[in-house]
Scaffold this active site. Structure first.
Site, mmCIF file in Angstrom:
data_model
loop_
_atom_site.group_PDB
_atom_site.id
_atom_site.type_symbol
_atom_site.label_atom_id
_atom_site.label_comp_id
_atom_site.label_asym_id
_atom_site.label_seq_id
_atom_site.Cartn_x
_atom_site.Cartn_y
_atom_site.Cartn_z
ATOM 1 N N GLU A 276 0.528 -1.185 0.138
ATOM 2 C CA GLU A 276 0.167 -0.173 0.478
ATOM 3 C C GLU A 276 1.121 1.023 -0.281
ATOM 4 O OE1 GLU A 276 -3.202 2.569 2.491
ATOM 5 O OE2 GLU A 276 -2.695 0.293 3.416
ATOM 6 N N LEU A 277 1.072 2.469 -0.945
ATOM 7 C CA LEU A 277 1.829 3.027 -1.209
ATOM 8 C C LEU A 277 1.583 4.209 -0.123
ATOM 9 C CD1 LEU A 277 3.477 5.219 -2.789
ATOM 10 C CD2 LEU A 277 1.059 6.517 -3.922
ATOM 11 N N ASP A 278 2.507 4.399 0.682
ATOM 12 C CA ASP A 278 2.692 5.151 1.759
ATOM 13 C C ASP A 278 2.278 4.943 3.274
ATOM 14 O OD1 ASP A 278 4.934 6.056 0.971
ATOM 15 O OD2 ASP A 278 2.953 8.322 0.088
ATOM 16 N N GLY A 279 1.314 3.547 3.136
ATOM 17 C CA GLY A 279 0.840 2.917 4.276
ATOM 18 C C GLY A 279 1.626 1.806 5.259
#
Length: 335
Positions: A276-279
């Site tokens: 997950e992007l930047d997660g």
């Protein structure tokens, strides 16, 4: 918290003494143990760090102390936390610092002792490091066009404040030879690899060939998304730095997004990379106030300062076994 008597603090004691003086209770605690002055070895004392995670039960702290003390070692500091997110299966986390005489406690014996501790408590994690006698963790830094986080990391590494071995820098942008970064890398014999990754072709196989032997990776403003296949094949931790307090202002132009939103509090977040992007699980967040008087330029300068400090702190904490990931997206950080 149960207080410990002076005799406990000032002697190297047997496991029986430990078990009679220390009783672990399932709550958060932080205990400092001064070094014992009665056992002065003619041999050099080394500093060890042990990180531990297991299902919670009574007596874990005592057993850790017993494991260390019965080898003539002295505990310097114990940081303990019990997480009750799952009330039916609370989890115990601990980070212990100690000093020991390697002639009395050889490393292979130490590994066996902590492995037995791991088996006794069905632990998920039991990791020990002796920084003075082990090579620094090997890292590669991935970066795109922006230099501030890379430059700061390199300078602090040069000063001995970032305890890693920087094996190489990988970038999807060409840097001219006669620049500060390239001169620094050449002077310290750190290879610079240009890999022209972009959204159409990420060149991930080439990057994996360069970084496959690294203990972990650092993304110092690497503006390409790493694919799930890359993360799976690499298989180890990757630390990223992001402007702002995630999950806000993801994606491109985060400074501009935050500036146009009129925020009054800016920040930086260091986190682990997941699909997950930047997660990914957050390691550290730092903040500073801004106002209507700030321009986009001063806003960006303040943000860059926070990003540099936040990234270096995350790298140092990782090497010092201060970070334990749990529950998918959370971390225990013993600061």
């Amino acid at each position: 918290m149960q207080k410990l008597g002076a005799s406990y603090l000032l002697r190297s004691f047997t496991a029986r003494n430990v078990l009679s003086h220390v009783h672990h209770r399932s709550n958060s605690m932080h205990t400092n143990f001064p070094a014992a002055p009665f056992f002065i070895s003619p041999h050099r004392q080394l500093h060890g760090i042990h990180a531990f995670e297991c299902p919670d039960q009574v007596g874990i702290t005592a057993k850790i102390a017993a494991c260390i003390s019965r080898r003539g070692a002295s505990i310097l500091d114990v940081d303990v936390h019990v997480n009750r997110d799952n009330v039916h299966e609370p989890a115990f986390f601990a980070r212990t610092q100690f000093v020991f005489d390697p002639s009395q406690w050889p490393r292979d014996v130490m590994d066996e002792d902590f492995m037995k501790l791991k088996k006794d408590f069905s632990a998920k994690r039991s990791i020990v490091r002796v920084p003075e006698s082990e090579p620094p963790l090997k890292i590669a830094i991935l970066v795109s066009r922006k230099d501030p986080c890379l430059v700061d990391s390199l300078h602090l590494w040069q000063e001995g404040k970032v305890p890693v071995h920087i094996m190489c820098v990988v970038s999807n942008h060409v840097r001219e030879e006669n620049t500060h970064v390239m001169r620094f890398l050449a002077r310290h014999k750190i290879p610079y690899h240009f890999v022209p990754a972009n959204k159409h072709n990420r060149h991930e196989k080439e990057i994996l060939n360069l970084v496959s032997q690294m203990d972990f990776l650092v993304l110092a403003h690497y503006m390409q998304i790493l694919s799930p296949e890359f993360l799976k094949v690499y298989g180890r931790d990757i630390i990223n730095i992001h402007h702002g307090l995630l999950p806000s202002f993801k994606g491109a132009n985060p400074y501009k997004q935050a500036y146009e939103a009129g925020v009054k509090l800016i920040g930086a977040t260091s986190h682990f990379v997941i699909e997950e992007l930047d997660g990914g699980p957050i390691i550290e967040q730092m903040v500073e106030r801004v106002s209507h008087r700030d321009t986009l330029e001063s806003f960006a300068m303040k943000s860059e300062y926070l990003e540099k400090a936040c990234l270096v702190k995350a790298i140092r904490y990782y090497c010092e076994l201060r970070i334990i990931r749990y529950g998918g997206k959370k971390t225990i950080v013993f600061d």
